[in-house]
Design an enzyme around this catalytic site. Structure first.
Site, PDB file in Angstrom:
ATOM      1  N   GLU A  56       0.812  -1.214   0.000  1.00  0.00           N
ATOM      2  CA  GLU A  56       0.000   0.000   0.000  1.00  0.00           C
ATOM      3  C   GLU A  56       0.848   1.268   0.000  1.00  0.00           C
ATOM      4  O   GLU A  56       1.778   1.392   0.792  1.00  0.00           O
ATOM      5  CB  GLU A  56      -0.914  -0.012   1.233  1.00  0.00           C
ATOM      6  CG  GLU A  56      -1.889   1.138   1.298  1.00  0.00           C
ATOM      7  CD  GLU A  56      -2.922   0.911   2.388  1.00  0.00           C
ATOM      8  OE1 GLU A  56      -3.398   1.912   2.961  1.00  0.00           O
ATOM      9  OE2 GLU A  56      -3.259  -0.257   2.680  1.00  0.00           O
TER      10      GLU A  56
ATOM     11  N   GLU B 114      -5.833   6.473  -1.095  1.00  0.00           N
ATOM     12  CA  GLU B 114      -6.188   7.155   0.153  1.00  0.00           C
ATOM     13  C   GLU B 114      -5.965   8.649   0.048  1.00  0.00           C
ATOM     14  O   GLU B 114      -6.690   9.437   0.660  1.00  0.00           O
ATOM     15  CB  GLU B 114      -5.355   6.567   1.292  1.00  0.00           C
ATOM     16  CG  GLU B 114      -5.461   7.282   2.604  1.00  0.00           C
ATOM     17  CD  GLU B 114      -4.528   6.695   3.659  1.00  0.00           C
ATOM     18  OE1 GLU B 114      -4.247   7.398   4.652  1.00  0.00           O
ATOM     19  OE2 GLU B 114      -4.059   5.562   3.496  1.00  0.00           O
TER      20      GLU B 114
ATOM     21  N   HIS C 255     -10.439   3.279   2.549  1.00  0.00           N
ATOM     22  CA  HIS C 255      -9.499   3.573   3.625  1.00  0.00           C
ATOM     23  C   HIS C 255     -10.234   3.801   4.937  1.00  0.00           C
ATOM     24  O   HIS C 255     -11.254   4.491   4.991  1.00  0.00           O
ATOM     25  CB  HIS C 255      -8.696   4.829   3.256  1.00  0.00           C
ATOM     26  CG  HIS C 255      -8.010   5.473   4.405  1.00  0.00           C
ATOM     27  ND1 HIS C 255      -8.467   6.651   4.979  1.00  0.00           N
ATOM     28  CD2 HIS C 255      -6.911   5.114   5.111  1.00  0.00           C
ATOM     29  CE1 HIS C 255      -7.672   6.995   5.972  1.00  0.00           C
ATOM     30  NE2 HIS C 255      -6.723   6.078   6.081  1.00  0.00           N
TER      31      HIS C 255
ATOM     32  N   GLU D 282     -11.790  -2.112   5.630  1.00  0.00           N
ATOM     33  CA  GLU D 282     -10.754  -1.917   6.639  1.00  0.00           C
ATOM     34  C   GLU D 282     -11.434  -1.703   7.993  1.00  0.00           C
ATOM     35  O   GLU D 282     -12.534  -1.154   8.072  1.00  0.00           O
ATOM     36  CB  GLU D 282      -9.895  -0.706   6.275  1.00  0.00           C
ATOM     37  CG  GLU D 282      -8.703  -0.494   7.194  1.00  0.00           C
ATOM     38  CD  GLU D 282      -7.722   0.537   6.667  1.00  0.00           C
ATOM     39  OE1 GLU D 282      -6.623   0.650   7.233  1.00  0.00           O
ATOM     40  OE2 GLU D 282      -8.051   1.235   5.670  1.00  0.00           O
TER      41      GLU D 282
END
Length: 390
Positions: free
Chosen positions: A240, A266, A316, A336
Site C-alpha cells: 500500500e 487514500e 481507507h 478496513e
C-alpha cells in the site's frame, strides 16, 4: 424539504492519549532531513463534525478529519451558502455547485474533504427522510455481511506486534494489515528491520490468512523496486502506498512488475484522479476514503468506474460512510477495520465522537436494515474530553 442550516464544529481531543512510538510507520517525511523522527509526533487529534438541518427538523451528520479547522472555515465561508435553502434530494446539483464554485483553488485536498462532509450529511438526511439506511439508497445489500481486515499492527517491538496479531487472530480475523517502520533513509538496516517485521507476523498468522503491507508513502521508486522481490515470499495481498500520491507513473511501474499488487488512493481526491490511476493501471486495489473524495455522491461514481475496470475497491479507514458504500457494491469485497483503542494517532477518535459504529465479530461487520441514514449520532459519553470549536 429544504436545507435550513449548516453547522460545522471542530472536536479537539483533550483527554488521555497514548504516545505512538517512533518509526511506527514509514511516511513521506522520512526522506526530509529532520533532527527528530517524524512519526513520533504524528497526530490528528481533532475532527470536524457537520450537522445539516432541514426545515422539517431532520438533522444529517457528516465529518471530515483532514485539517479540521481549515475544513470548518471552508464549510462556513464557502459551502454552506451554496446549499442552504436548497432541496437535499438535488444532491448531484448541490455537489456540482460546491465542486465547481471552489474548483479554482479546491480541486484536491482539504476542500474536497470539506465537500465530502457536507455531502455525507446530505445523504444522511436522505436516508432519514425515507426511513432507510443509506446503503439501501445506493442499491441495497450485496453481501450478507462485510468481511473486514484488522488494520492496526503499527511497527513496534516485534513481540508486541506478534501478541497483538495473535489476540485478533483469536477473535476470528482472517486478514491483517501491518505497517513498515523504515524506508530509504534507514539504509540496509531498515531493509532488514522491515523484513523481520513481516516474517514475525507471518509466524503468527500463517499463510491461510491475508496479510497486507503499508508504506504510507514512505518509500521511493528505487527503494520499492528493491523491496518487492524480497517481500514476495511472504505472499502479501497488496503493498500500500509505496511512493507519494503524485507519483502515478511510479505506481504504474511497480504494479507492472507483477510481483505484488500495488494499492493506493487514500490520498486521491476526485473521480478524475481515479480515472488517471485506472487508465495507467497504476493500482490493483483502489482505497479511496468517502470523506475525502467528495462524499457518497462522488464515491458511488468511483465504484462504478472501478467495477468497469475490474479493480476492487477497499476504502481507507473503515467507518460508517465507507461501510455503506462497501455493502452496496460488488466492486468492494471487504472493509478496513480499526478497533476501539485508547487515543493514540487519531484513527481511534471516530469511536469517541460517534455512536453507531459497528463492532466486528469473527472478522465481519454488519449494517442494520432498520437504522435510517448513516446510522450515526453524536456520542455524549466523552463530550467533556473535547474542546469544541463552534
Amino acid at each position: 424539504m429544504k436545507i435550513k442550516s449548516v453547522r460545522a464544529r471542530v472536536f479537539q481531543w483533550k483527554g488521555k492519549t497514548v504516545p505512538p512510538q517512533g518509526n511506527f510507520c514509514s511516511n513521506a517525511m522520512d526522506l526530509v532531513y529532520s533532527k527528530t523522527e517524524s512519526m513520533s509526533t504524528f497526530r490528528f487529534h481533532s475532527w470536524t463534525v457537520v450537522e445539516i438541518e432541514t426545515d422539517d427538523g431532520i438533522i444529517g451528520i457528516g465529518n471530515v478529519a483532514l485539517a479540521p479547522k481549515i475544513a470548518k472555515a471552508i464549510i462556513d465561508e464557502y459551502l454552506a451558502p451554496l446549499v442552504i435553502g436548497q432541496d437535499p434530494w438535488d444532491y448531484e446539483y448541490l455537489w456540482q455547485r460546491m465542486y465547481r464554485a471552489t474548483h479554482a483553488w479546491g480541486r484536491k485536498g482539504v476542500t474536497m474533504a470539506a465537500i465530502s462532509a457536507v455531502d455525507l450529511a446530505i445523504w444522511d438526511i436522505l436516508g432519514k427522510s425515507v426511513n432507510k439506511p443509506v446503503f439501501k439508497l445506493l442499491g441495497g445489500r450485496t453481501k450478507e455481511k462485510i468481511p473486514c481486515y484488522y488494520s492496526k499492527l503499527y511497527r513496534t517491538d516485534l513481540k508486541e506486534m506478534q501478541d497483538e496479531a495473535q489476540k485478533f487472530l483469536d477473535q476470528g480475523f482472517k486478514a491483517f494489515k501491518m505497517r513498515f517502520g523504515y524506508g530509504p533513509a534507514h539504509l540496509q538496516h531498515g531493509v532488514q528491520e522491515n523484513l523481520k517485521s513481516v516474517e514475525a507476523i507471518r509466524e503468527v498468522i500463517g499463510y491461510d490468512t491475508d496479510l497486507m503491507l503499508e508504506c504510507y508513502m514512505g518509500w521511493n521508486l528505487e527503494y520499492a523496486k528493491r523491496m518487492l522481490p524480497k517481500l514476495a515470499k511472504y505472499e502479501p495481498r497488496w503493498l500500500e502506498e509505496p511512493v507519494i500520491a503524485d507519483d502515478i507513473d511510479g505506481y504504474a511501474e511497480l504494479n507492472a512488475m507483477n510481483i505484488i499488487p500495488i494499492s493506493g488512493g487514500e490520498h486521491e481526491f476526485s473521480l478524475y484522479g481515479f480515472k488517471q490511476l485506472l487508465d495507467k493501471k497504476a493500482v490493483s486495489v483502489v482505497q479511496y476514503d468517502t470523506n475525502r473524495v467528495g462524499g457518497i455522491t462522488a464515491a458511488h461514481k468511483i465504484n462504478a468506474l472501478c467495477e468497469a475496470h475490474s479493480v476492487p475497491v477497499i476504502p481507507h479507514a473503515g467507518q460508517m460512510h465507507n461501510y455503506h458504500l462497501t455493502m452496496s457494491t460488488l466492486a468492494s469485497p471487504m472493509a478496513e477495520y480499526f478497533p476501539i483503542f485508547d487515543v493514540e494517532v487519531g484513527n481511534e477518535l471516530f469511536w469517541y465522537i460517534f455512536d453507531g459504529e459497528p463492532i466486528a465479530e469473527n472478522g465481519f461487520l454488519q449494517l442494520r436494515d432498520d437504522v435510517p441514514g448513516l446510522g450515526l449520532s453524536i456520542k455524549t459519553e466523552y463530550l467533556d474530553q473535547f474542546d469544541i470549536i463552534e
